[in-house]
Design a protein around this motif. Structure first.
Motif, short mmCIF file in Angstrom:
data_model
loop_
_atom_site.label_atom_id
_atom_site.label_comp_id
_atom_site.label_asym_id
_atom_site.label_seq_id
_atom_site.Cartn_x
_atom_site.Cartn_y
_atom_site.Cartn_z
N ALA A 1 0.85 -1.19 0.00
CA ALA A 1 0.00 0.00 0.00
C ALA A 1 0.89 1.24 0.00
O ALA A 1 2.05 1.18 0.41
CB ALA A 1 -0.92 -0.02 1.22
N PRO A 2 0.36 2.38 -0.45
CA PRO A 2 1.16 3.60 -0.48
C PRO A 2 1.74 3.93 0.88
O PRO A 2 1.02 3.92 1.90
CB PRO A 2 0.15 4.66 -0.94
N GLY A 3 3.03 4.19 0.92
CA GLY A 3 3.68 4.58 2.15
C GLY A 3 3.98 3.44 3.11
O GLY A 3 4.47 3.67 4.22
N LYS A 4 3.70 2.22 2.67
CA LYS A 4 3.92 1.07 3.54
C LYS A 4 4.90 0.09 2.89
O LYS A 4 5.14 0.13 1.68
CB LYS A 4 2.61 0.36 3.85
N GLU A 5 5.45 -0.78 3.72
CA GLU A 5 6.35 -1.80 3.20
C GLU A 5 5.56 -2.92 2.51
O GLU A 5 4.39 -3.14 2.81
CB GLU A 5 7.20 -2.37 4.34
N ARG A 6 6.25 -3.62 1.64
CA ARG A 6 5.64 -4.77 0.99
C ARG A 6 5.42 -5.86 2.04
O ARG A 6 6.33 -6.18 2.81
CB ARG A 6 6.52 -5.27 -0.15
N GLU A 7 4.22 -6.44 2.06
CA GLU A 7 3.89 -7.41 3.08
C GLU A 7 3.40 -8.72 2.49
O GLU A 7 2.77 -8.74 1.42
CB GLU A 7 2.84 -6.86 4.05
N PHE A 8 3.67 -9.79 3.20
CA PHE A 8 3.25 -11.12 2.78
C PHE A 8 1.74 -11.25 2.89
O PHE A 8 1.14 -10.82 3.87
CB PHE A 8 3.93 -12.15 3.68
N VAL A 9 1.14 -11.87 1.88
CA VAL A 9 -0.30 -12.11 1.88
C VAL A 9 -0.58 -13.62 1.97
O VAL A 9 -1.30 -14.08 2.85
CB VAL A 9 -0.98 -11.54 0.62
N ALA A 10 0.00 -14.37 1.04
CA ALA A 10 -0.27 -15.81 1.00
C ALA A 10 0.86 -16.52 0.25
O ALA A 10 1.53 -15.91 -0.59
CB ALA A 10 -1.60 -16.09 0.31
N GLY A 11 1.03 -17.80 0.57
CA GLY A 11 2.06 -18.57 -0.12
C GLY A 11 1.68 -20.03 -0.19
O GLY A 11 0.87 -20.51 0.61
N THR A 12 2.24 -20.70 -1.16
CA THR A 12 1.99 -22.13 -1.32
C THR A 12 3.26 -22.85 -1.71
O THR A 12 4.04 -22.36 -2.51
CB THR A 12 0.90 -22.38 -2.39
N MET A 13 3.47 -24.00 -1.08
CA MET A 13 4.62 -24.81 -1.43
C MET A 13 4.36 -25.54 -2.74
O MET A 13 3.30 -25.43 -3.32
CB MET A 13 4.93 -25.77 -0.29
N TRP A 14 5.31 -26.34 -3.19
CA TRP A 14 5.27 -26.90 -4.54
C TRP A 14 4.02 -27.72 -4.82
O TRP A 14 3.48 -27.69 -5.91
CB TRP A 14 6.51 -27.79 -4.76
N SER A 15 3.54 -28.43 -3.82
CA SER A 15 2.48 -29.40 -4.06
C SER A 15 1.09 -28.84 -3.87
O SER A 15 0.12 -29.52 -4.14
CB SER A 15 2.65 -30.59 -3.12
N ASN A 16 0.99 -27.61 -3.40
CA ASN A 16 -0.31 -26.99 -3.13
C ASN A 16 -0.98 -27.53 -1.87
O ASN A 16 -2.07 -27.11 -1.53
CB ASN A 16 -1.26 -27.15 -4.31
#
Length: 121
Positions: free
Chosen positions: A40-55
């Motif tokens: 977001a403007p003025g903020k650091e990049r933040e983690f939202v979601a992630g998935t490993m290789w197999s889902n």
């Protein structure tokens, strides 16, 4: 050369849904962890979601748990972020990322250009 291309962003009202897609080229995502971040403007990049290789292993930030769903289609080299019940505070540029493992810090190996998501109240 790895390239990640996001699409699906836009302007929606609070409570509505959006689906973001990320198509990878130059890498085979079945060999990578894939993730979504936002900034977001003025903020650091933040983690939202992630998935490993197999889902089978997925990870979410607490702010989106239960509303967002990350999935991957290894055959199509694509990862998707389904976003439901959007809130104004979800407004940000959303980035797709690839790395060897899922980490919640923004130091992944590969990044897309980003797609804007704006949620109006």
């Amino acid at each position: 050369q790895a390239q990640l291309k996001e699409s699906g962003g836009g302007l929606v009202q609070a409570g509505e849904s959006l689906t973001l897609s990320c198509v990878a080229s130059g890498i085979t995502i079945s060999s990578y962890a894939m993730g979504w971040f936002r900034q977001a403007p003025g903020k650091e990049r933040e983690f939202v979601a992630g998935t490993m290789w197999s889902n089978t292993r997925t990870y979410y930030d607490d702010s989106v748990e239960g509303r967002f769903t990350i999935s991957r289609d290894n055959a199509k080299n694509t990862v998707t972020l389904q976003m439901n019940s959007l809130k104004p505070e979800d407004t940000a540029v959303y980035y797709c990322a690839a790395d060897s493992i899922v980490v919640r810090t923004a130091d992944w190996d590969y990044w897309g250009q980003g797609t804007q998501v704006t949620v109006s109240s």
